[in-house]
Design a protein around this motif. Structure first.
Motif, PDB file in Angstrom:
ATOM      1  N   ARG A 168       0.838  -1.208   0.000  1.00  0.00           N
ATOM      2  CA  ARG A 168       0.000   0.000   0.000  1.00  0.00           C
ATOM      3  C   ARG A 168       0.871   1.255   0.000  1.00  0.00           C
ATOM      4  O   ARG A 168       0.578   2.234  -0.692  1.00  0.00           O
ATOM      5  CB  ARG A 168      -0.930  -0.006   1.217  1.00  0.00           C
ATOM      6  N   TYR A 169       1.952   1.220   0.784  1.00  0.00           N
ATOM      7  CA  TYR A 169       2.866   2.370   0.833  1.00  0.00           C
ATOM      8  C   TYR A 169       3.532   2.595  -0.517  1.00  0.00           C
ATOM      9  O   TYR A 169       3.636   3.730  -0.989  1.00  0.00           O
ATOM     10  CB  TYR A 169       3.914   2.118   1.917  1.00  0.00           C
ATOM     11  N   CYS A 184       1.098   4.200  -2.897  1.00  0.00           N
ATOM     12  CA  CYS A 184       0.917   5.610  -2.570  1.00  0.00           C
ATOM     13  C   CYS A 184       2.089   6.442  -3.095  1.00  0.00           C
ATOM     14  O   CYS A 184       1.899   7.514  -3.687  1.00  0.00           O
ATOM     15  CB  CYS A 184       0.767   5.774  -1.059  1.00  0.00           C
TER      16      CYS A 184
END
Length: 266
Positions: free
Chosen positions: A126-127, A130
């Protein structure tokens, strides 16, 4: 610097030092042949060391759109120029590129990598997603300096140091290479270790991390070593993501010397 034509006609600039079994150093994000020069000088008494500007960086050319396969062809062309096989050391995203090249069949005697920036685990992915979104937003908006700042902050560089770097002469060179951050982002895919592709890595591989590197980076290198068919893991005490050439040079010399002994035996 000398130059060699890659398969797609792109000129790749490189420099070589020393004599002996060939070793190619593959730099990480925003790195050039000059970045790897201190390590090359330490290895040159025992090896024929090749450093190069990856495409889009320094004196090398560029041909769009970016594709992982083109960078693999660049590395293959360099290895072909020193006899068709070499040992390879890749740092950061350069380590990921080296692994991808070996998995694609580029011949390597031995392979060592330092903290390829994979981010396994749901939170890590997820990081990464992003950061990818933000990076492309900055680059598409023409904010190249902002893209460099994003990369530096993600890799753990303190804000006060980034501010000092902005005032230093090196800053303009980093900003000039900002577009290549998107190349490395694409090279890493979604951030997970591509275990399926890496099952084809046949070279004996040394996966290295720094003892003072962030916990996720150290865990990632262990997971990477477990995913490779012929790998072992090593932690360099006292090292961080900003690897000291004098700390890793003797480790690489010992590891790559295995090839030297094998050649003499033949």
């Amino acid at each position: 610097m000398d130059k060699i034509l890659s398969r797609d006609g792109t000129l790749i600039a490189y420099r070589h030092r020393g004599e002996g079994p060939p070793v190619v150093l593959v730099g990480g994000s925003l790195g050039t042949a000059a970045t790897e020069a201190p390590l090359a000088r330490l290895l040159a008494p025992r090896f024929h060391v090749v450093t190069y500007d990856r495409r889009g960086r320094g004196a090398s050319g560029d041909s769009g759109p970016y594709a992982r396969e083109r960078e693999i062809e660049d590395l293959a062309a360099l290895i072909a120029s020193v006899g068709g096989e070499a040992s390879v050391f890749g740092v950061g995203a350069g380590g990921a590129l080296s692994l991808e090249a070996q998995a694609a069949g580029v011949p390597m005697d031995l392979l060592a990598v330092y903290e390829p920036p994979y981010t396994p685990g749901a939170a890590g992915l997820r990081y990464k997603a992003c950061c990818t979104s933000r990076l492309h937003q900055l680059l598409s908006g023409g904010d190249r300096a902002g893209a460099v700042e994003l990369y530096l902050s993600v890799t753990g560089v303190p804000a006060d140091l980034i501010a000092r770097m902005r005032r230093a002469p090196l800053w303009s060179g980093l900003v000039a290479m900002a577009h290549t951050l998107a190349y490395d982002d694409a090279l890493l895919g979604d951030g997970s270790i591509p275990a399926g592709r890496f099952a084809a890595v046949t070279a004996r591989t040394l996966v290295i991390c720094g003892g003072f590197s962030p916990t996720p980076a150290r865990m990632s290198t262990r997971a990477l070593a477990d995913a490779l068919p012929r790998a072992r893991h090593r932690t360099l005490t006292g090292q961080t993501r900003d690897l000291a050439p004098q700390a890793v040079a003797p480790v690489l010399a010992e590891f790559f010397a295995r090839d030297l002994y094998a050649r003499r035996a033949c």
